[in-house]
Design an enzyme around this catalytic site. Structure first.
Site: not given
Ligand code: C5P
Length: 403
Positions: A212, A280, A290, A308, A326, A340, A344
């Site tokens: 990304n 994600d 390859k 995480i 974030f 969120k 979380k």
């Molecule tokens: O769910 P989303 O990706 O929008 O959430 C964003 C937050 O979750 C950020 O703080 C990002 O660092 C954390 N995050 C994470 N591990 C993931 C997805 C998001 O720590 N797999």
């Protein structure tokens, strides 16, 4: 913090040199001793006599002065200081520093020193934004040169923009912070903070990956700001172009799984800031070679990556006292951030608007809202570095009250 500190102040040739007498006065008021080197062009803007009168010391100008060399050789000059401060740092002296050129006393001292170096750049906006200067800046930062400013404002040349030397109080604050951090007396000293930053790369095969647009600028700035307040910081970074911040332990990872593992291994910590844009999904099976282009494109089977932020926020003996996430959103920013935060189980969410045109992705500025249990605080558009500093200050205030 500045009491008894020895500052070797290198004054290069820019109009901002007129602020230097005031800087010297303020440094001495705070108990620092100041010894000056002035370049030939610096002396066009401020006289060596003024600097000598205010610093109460000899002003060094000439690399080939027999009297200066016998009195205080340039090597000793560069070592008998706690820090070297170049102010104003012109495009020219930055270029020379980046190249390792040593054609006068100032650049020779900068090359010969074994002490930390801080620069306060000052120049026309076009000179500052020129790729050559920006490349030199990255080189210098990679060598742990601390950079203060420049700020945005009216420039002496009549143009407006980035390039104005940091104001004297900001330079004093940066120096104090530097010494504070060194003495481990920052507001966050004694605390361990884990910061995730950057994107993750999820391999498709031996050469391709899913990624990304995260630049890592915000996360790296948070790591720097926490370290500047004295925290011991572990930065877990996905692949970025950002240099490793000074004074921070950096773990480089590629995938979300590696980031998760590194974060777990970095525990225990009192503070966690998840600024990484973690992918994600990951690709289920990745051949070690390859994939060949065939008649039909391969289909990718994806599975979810570990979250995480949510994992570290889970209740348990190792849960850090403050977990900050974030949320990059394009619409319903605050509402989604609040959801969120609850989903979380983290403590704070820094919600940032990444809608097209916001310039947040890869840019230097960010417009954020801090969402906590107490409510929502909306901050003005700030440089990512300033967002990081504010966040670090909020974290320090939390630590003071709760830890
Ligand atoms: O769910 P989303 O990706 O929008 O959430 C964003 C937050 O979750 C950020 O703080 C990002 O660092 C954390 N995050 C994470 N591990 C993931 C997805 C998001 O720590 N797999």
């Amino acid at each position: 913090m500045l009491d008894n500190k020895r500052i070797l102040l290198i004054v290069a040739g820019g109009i901002a040199a007129v602020k230097i007498p005031d800087l010297i006065r303020r440094l001495r008021e705070r108990g620092a001793s100041v010894r000056c080197i002035i370049t030939k062009s610096g002396a066009q803007f401020v006289t060596p006599l003024t600097l000598a009168a205010l610093s109460g010391d000899k002003v060094y100008q000439d690399l080939f002065s027999l009297t200066d060399e016998s009195d205080m050789g340039h090597i000793r000059l560069s070592r008998e200081a706690d820090i070297l401060l170049v102010a104003p740092a012109t495009a020219d002296i930055m270029a020379k520093m980046a190249m390792g050129q040593a054609d006068d006393l100032a650049t020779t001292a900068l090359l010969a020193t074994d002490k930390p170096v801080m620069i306060a750049p000052s120049m026309n906006v076009m000179m500052w934004t020129h790729p050559a200067t920006q490349a030199n800046l990255i080189t210098l930062k990679n060598r742990a040169v601390r950079v203060i400013g420049p700020g945005v404002g009216d420039l002496a040349c009549g143009e407006v923009g980035d390039g104005r030397m940091a104001e004297v109080p900001d330079i004093l604050a940066a120096l104090s912070q530097f010494f504070q951090k060194r003495q481990g007396q920052g507001a966050l000293s004694g605390f361990h903070a884990i910061v995730t930053s950057g994107p993750t790369h999820e391999p498709i095969d031996a050469v391709r990956y899913i990624a990304n647009r995260s630049s890592g600028k915000q996360g790296h700035a948070v790591a720097t700001a926490l370290a500047e307040l004295g925290a011991s910081v572990t930065l877990i970074s996905g692949p970025t172009h950002e240099p490793d911040p000074d004074g921070v332990t950096v773990q480089h990872v590629e995938t979300a799984a590696q980031m998760m593992k590194a974060a777990r291994e970095a525990l225990p910590a009192q503070i966690v800031v998840c600024a990484a844009a973690v992918a994600d999904w990951k690709v289920d099976s990745t051949p070690g070679k390859k994939l060949k282009k065939g008649a039909t494109p391969p289909s990718l089977s994806l599975s979810e990556n570990p979250d995480i932020l949510a994992t570290l926020s889970q209740a348990g003996p190792q849960r850090p006292a403050l977990v900050v996430g974030f949320a990059a959103e394009t619409d319903n920013l605050i509402e989604n951030a609040q959801l969120k935060r609850a989903a979380k189980n983290c403590d704070w969410i820094v919600a940032n608007d990444v809608s097209p045109g916001s310039g947040a992705f890869g840019g230097d500025s960010n417009t954020v809202h801090l969402v906590t249990a107490a409510g929502v605080e909306s901050w003005p558009t700030l440089r990512k570095r300033a967002v990081a500093e504010r966040l670090a200050e909020r974290i320090a205030a939390f630590a003071e009250r709760n830890l």
